[in-house]
Motif scaffolding. Structure first.
Motif, PDB file in Angstrom:
ATOM      1  N   PRO A  83       6.148   0.718 -13.871  1.00 22.93           N
ATOM      2  CA  PRO A  83       5.037  -0.238 -13.990  1.00 22.93           C
ATOM      3  C   PRO A  83       3.961  -0.088 -12.917  1.00 22.93           C
ATOM      4  CG  PRO A  83       7.150  -1.342 -14.329  1.00 22.93           C
ATOM      5  CD  PRO A  83       7.461   0.045 -13.869  1.00 22.93           C
ATOM      6  N   VAL A  84       4.345   0.224 -11.693  1.00 26.54           N
ATOM      7  CA  VAL A  84       3.334   0.380 -10.645  1.00 26.54           C
ATOM      8  C   VAL A  84       2.461   1.593 -10.934  1.00 26.54           C
ATOM      9  CG1 VAL A  84       2.934   0.774  -8.182  1.00 26.54           C
ATOM     10  CG2 VAL A  84       4.744  -0.798  -8.913  1.00 26.54           C
ATOM     11  N   MET A  85       3.083   2.677 -11.385  1.00 27.56           N
ATOM     12  CA  MET A  85       2.292   3.851 -11.733  1.00 27.56           C
ATOM     13  C   MET A  85       1.394   3.556 -12.932  1.00 27.56           C
ATOM     14  SD  MET A  85       3.513   7.777 -12.530  1.00 27.56           S
ATOM     15  CE  MET A  85       4.402   7.913 -10.973  1.00 27.56           C
ATOM     16  N   ARG A  86       1.887   2.793 -13.885  1.00 28.17           N
ATOM     17  CA  ARG A  86       1.065   2.432 -15.053  1.00 28.17           C
ATOM     18  C   ARG A  86      -0.166   1.660 -14.610  1.00 28.17           C
ATOM     19  NH1 ARG A  86       4.924   0.489 -17.905  1.00 28.17           N
ATOM     20  NH2 ARG A  86       4.683  -1.765 -17.785  1.00 28.17           N
ATOM     21  N   ALA A  87       0.017   0.719 -13.690  1.00 29.13           N
ATOM     22  CA  ALA A  87      -1.124  -0.046 -13.186  1.00 29.13           C
ATOM     23  C   ALA A  87      -2.079   0.851 -12.408  1.00 29.13           C
ATOM     24  CB  ALA A  87      -0.627  -1.181 -12.303  1.00 29.13           C
ATOM     25  N   LEU A  88      -1.543   1.780 -11.653  1.00 29.15           N
ATOM     26  CA  LEU A  88      -2.368   2.707 -10.889  1.00 29.15           C
ATOM     27  C   LEU A  88      -3.220   3.572 -11.809  1.00 29.15           C
ATOM     28  CD1 LEU A  88      -2.995   3.920  -8.074  1.00 29.15           C
ATOM     29  CD2 LEU A  88      -1.027   5.404  -8.380  1.00 29.15           C
ATOM     30  N   LEU A  89      -2.643   4.003 -12.930  1.00 32.27           N
ATOM     31  CA  LEU A  89      -3.354   4.860 -13.873  1.00 32.27           C
ATOM     32  C   LEU A  89      -4.391   4.098 -14.689  1.00 32.27           C
ATOM     33  CD1 LEU A  89      -0.330   6.971 -15.129  1.00 32.27           C
ATOM     34  CD2 LEU A  89      -2.348   7.901 -13.995  1.00 32.27           C
ATOM     35  N   THR A  90      -4.151   2.824 -14.935  1.00 32.49           N
ATOM     36  CA  THR A  90      -5.014   2.059 -15.836  1.00 32.49           C
ATOM     37  C   THR A  90      -5.894   1.044 -15.120  1.00 32.49           C
ATOM     38  OG1 THR A  90      -3.326   0.354 -16.197  1.00 32.49           O
ATOM     39  CG2 THR A  90      -3.302   2.262 -17.685  1.00 32.49           C
ATOM     40  N   ARG A 117       0.832  -1.214   0.000  1.00 29.60           N
ATOM     41  CA  ARG A 117       0.000   0.000   0.000  1.00 29.60           C
ATOM     42  C   ARG A 117       0.862   1.258   0.000  1.00 29.60           C
ATOM     43  NH1 ARG A 117      -3.236  -3.408   3.287  1.00 29.60           N
ATOM     44  NH2 ARG A 117      -2.215  -2.710   5.204  1.00 29.60           N
ATOM     45  N   ALA A 118       1.964   1.222   0.742  1.00 28.24           N
ATOM     46  CA  ALA A 118       2.861   2.382   0.781  1.00 28.24           C
ATOM     47  C   ALA A 118       3.521   2.620  -0.566  1.00 28.24           C
ATOM     48  CB  ALA A 118       3.923   2.182   1.861  1.00 28.24           C
ATOM     49  N   LEU A 119       3.899   1.546  -1.251  1.00 26.75           N
ATOM     50  CA  LEU A 119       4.489   1.689  -2.585  1.00 26.75           C
ATOM     51  C   LEU A 119       3.514   2.355  -3.545  1.00 26.75           C
ATOM     52  CD1 LEU A 119       6.362  -1.700  -3.233  1.00 26.75           C
ATOM     53  CD2 LEU A 119       7.373   0.586  -3.337  1.00 26.75           C
ATOM     54  N   VAL A 120       2.278   1.890  -3.534  1.00 26.39           N
ATOM     55  CA  VAL A 120       1.289   2.418  -4.461  1.00 26.39           C
ATOM     56  C   VAL A 120       0.914   3.859  -4.094  1.00 26.39           C
ATOM     57  CG1 VAL A 120      -1.016   2.074  -5.419  1.00 26.39           C
ATOM     58  CG2 VAL A 120       0.431   0.102  -4.962  1.00 26.39           C
ATOM     59  N   ARG A 121       0.800   4.128  -2.790  1.00 28.79           N
ATOM     60  CA  ARG A 121       0.506   5.506  -2.364  1.00 28.79           C
ATOM     61  C   ARG A 121       1.594   6.465  -2.821  1.00 28.79           C
ATOM     62  NH1 ARG A 121      -3.655   8.440  -1.393  1.00 28.79           N
ATOM     63  NH2 ARG A 121      -2.565   9.645  -2.962  1.00 28.79           N
ATOM     64  N   ARG A 122       2.852   6.034  -2.729  1.00 28.84           N
ATOM     65  CA  ARG A 122       3.942   6.906  -3.156  1.00 28.84           C
ATOM     66  C   ARG A 122       3.891   7.157  -4.653  1.00 28.84           C
ATOM     67  NH1 ARG A 122      10.463   5.966  -2.620  1.00 28.84           N
ATOM     68  NH2 ARG A 122       9.969   4.287  -4.069  1.00 28.84           N
ATOM     69  N   GLU A 123       3.537   6.145  -5.435  1.00 24.12           N
ATOM     70  CA  GLU A 123       3.427   6.338  -6.875  1.00 24.12           C
ATOM     71  C   GLU A 123       2.308   7.320  -7.211  1.00 24.12           C
ATOM     72  OE1 GLU A 123       5.560   4.702  -9.501  1.00 24.12           O
ATOM     73  OE2 GLU A 123       6.578   4.961  -7.581  1.00 24.12           O
ATOM     74  N   ALA A 124       1.199   7.241  -6.482  1.00 21.74           N
ATOM     75  CA  ALA A 124       0.101   8.196  -6.714  1.00 21.74           C
ATOM     76  C   ALA A 124       0.556   9.617  -6.409  1.00 21.74           C
ATOM     77  CB  ALA A 124      -1.102   7.824  -5.853  1.00 21.74           C
ATOM     78  N   ASP A 125       1.275   9.785  -5.305  1.00 20.70           N
ATOM     79  CA  ASP A 125       1.762  11.115  -4.939  1.00 20.70           C
ATOM     80  C   ASP A 125       2.765  11.629  -5.961  1.00 20.70           C
ATOM     81  OD1 ASP A 125       0.182  11.010  -2.681  1.00 20.70           O
ATOM     82  OD2 ASP A 125       1.809  10.419  -1.339  1.00 20.70           O
TER      83      ASP A 125
END
Length: 218
Positions: free
Chosen positions: A95-102, A52-60
């Motif tokens: 890749p994590v940001m790509r998944a977050l966006l899509t 969750r922290a990894l994904v939150r950081r990518e969103a930020d």
């Protein structure tokens, strides 16, 4: 100097280059970051908390990039195109940001599962924020749109609509590239920078003075 938390997040993200998330072990993340396992668990609580922290950081990180593009000098249309180009370049590189966006989470990535109901709140404020959840692709688009309305304050309504349109076009480019079978679409390295043709299309559309009463793009 990066904090222990940032170093651990960087280490976990680097591990995903060669390993699926299921094979990333907390003990290895701690060892490679040169911190104790206790520090790792103090920061994130569990492997799910680390995800969750990894994904939150990518969103930020994505939203900070949007703000940087909008803060560039030049007319609003050029700054909105910069947002589109940042979106495509970031999706290609991360890749994590790509998944977050899509919303296209694969088995190799740390899909952001919500914290379990009744779990004790984390002691670390950044982790409490991560455990509260991350935005869906639609929510992330709306947050970027709202930043455009705030930063391009000369015409906030037009800025919000223009940003939403720009991001939908950019994300359609990313989604099409992500969804296509291997061999039928260029790999992410070829997405950077955004092709001049797509950029030109966005600039042309943003120049069009629409009189449609519909203010939200379907």
């Amino acid at each position: 100097m990066p904090t222990a938390r940032e170093t651990l997040l960087d280490t976990a993200l680097a591990a995903l280059v060669t390993l699926p998330w299921s094979a990333v072990r907390m003990v290895d993340v701690a060892a490679r970051a040169r911190v104790s396992r206790q520090t790792l668990y103090n920061e994130f609580g569990s492997k799910e908390g680390l995800a969750r922290a990894l994904v939150r950081r990518e969103a930020d990180l994505y939203l900070r990039g949007v703000e940087a593009a909008l803060a560039r000098p030049g007319p609003p249309a050029h700054r909105l195109v910069a947002v589109a180009e940042w979106t495509v370049a970031a999706a290609a590189a991360r890749p994590v940001m790509r998944a977050l966006l899509t919303g296209a989470w694969g088995e190799r990535l740390p899909a952001p599962r919500p914290a379990r109901t009744g779990t004790r709140a984390a002691a670390v404020p950044e982790q409490r924020r991560a455990d509260a959840g991350v935005p869906s692709p639609g929510e992330l688009l709306l947050q970027a749109r709202d930043r455009a309305a705030a930063l391009l304050a000369e015409e906030p309504g037009a800025a919000a609509r223009g940003c939403e349109l720009t991001l939908r076009l950019a994300l359609s480019y990313v989604v099409a590239s992500t969804a296509a079978p291997r061999g039928q679409c260029a790999e992410p390295d070829s997405w950077r920078p955004m092709t001049p043709t797509i950029t030109s299309v966005i600039e042309t559309i943003l120049r069009v003075d629409t009189t449609s009463p519909r203010k939200i793009i379907p």
